[in-house]
Write a protein that holds these residues in place. Sequence first.
Motif, PDB file in Angstrom:
ATOM      1  N   LEU A  15      16.031   6.673  -6.589  1.00 19.75           N
ATOM      2  CA  LEU A  15      15.372   6.854  -7.884  1.00 19.75           C
ATOM      3  C   LEU A  15      16.406   7.076  -8.991  1.00 19.75           C
ATOM      4  N   GLY A  16      17.437   7.874  -8.711  1.00 17.36           N
ATOM      5  CA  GLY A  16      18.503   8.090  -9.691  1.00 17.36           C
ATOM      6  C   GLY A  16      19.236   6.801 -10.025  1.00 17.36           C
ATOM      7  N   LEU A  17      19.540   6.029  -8.999  1.00 13.28           N
ATOM      8  CA  LEU A  17      20.206   4.741  -9.219  1.00 13.28           C
ATOM      9  C   LEU A  17      19.317   3.791 -10.014  1.00 13.28           C
ATOM     10  N   ALA A  18      18.034   3.766  -9.682  1.00 14.53           N
ATOM     11  CA  ALA A  18      17.099   2.900 -10.416  1.00 14.53           C
ATOM     12  C   ALA A  18      16.994   3.328 -11.880  1.00 14.53           C
ATOM     13  N   LEU A  19      17.016   4.625 -12.129  1.00 15.81           N
ATOM     14  CA  LEU A  19      16.952   5.128 -13.504  1.00 15.81           C
ATOM     15  C   LEU A  19      18.193   4.706 -14.293  1.00 15.81           C
ATOM     16  N   ILE A  20      19.349   4.799 -13.668  1.00  8.30           N
ATOM     17  CA  ILE A  20      20.590   4.379 -14.336  1.00  8.30           C
ATOM     18  C   ILE A  20      20.552   2.884 -14.635  1.00  8.30           C
ATOM     19  N   LEU A  21      20.089   2.096 -13.686  1.00 12.18           N
ATOM     20  CA  LEU A  21      19.980   0.651 -13.903  1.00 12.18           C
ATOM     21  C   LEU A  21      18.973   0.326 -15.011  1.00 12.18           C
ATOM     22  N   LEU A  22      17.889   1.086 -15.076  1.00  9.84           N
ATOM     23  CA  LEU A  22      16.893   0.869 -16.123  1.00  9.84           C
ATOM     24  C   LEU A  22      17.480   1.156 -17.505  1.00  9.84           C
TER      25      LEU A  22
END
Length: 103
Positions: A42-49
């Motif tokens: 989720l943290g990685l997805a947030l950074i990518l977003l």
Amino acid sequence: MNRFWTIVLDPRVLVVIGLAALAAFLFIGADVLAVAGFWAALGLALILLVWLIVWVVKRVRAKRAAKALEQAIDQQGALGLPALKTRLSWPCCASACKRRSRR
């Protein structure tokens, strides 16, 4: 060897390497801290977003700037060369130009 460093130091390659390292650290940290891998993902997805949003905003601004530049060039083309010369004559140089033309 120079070509190798050129490829490795390309900003796009550095972004991919950085994101891979970040993902590795997130998942290793999640494993060590006994946190579910879901939160790391989720943290990685947030950074990518966030990165995607920044990229889209830059693209939109670049398109607006390109459109404004195109309109400015079209306006100058519509004015013609004589009108452009009169618009570019500066008041500070007008007196010097008059003196040169009298000679």
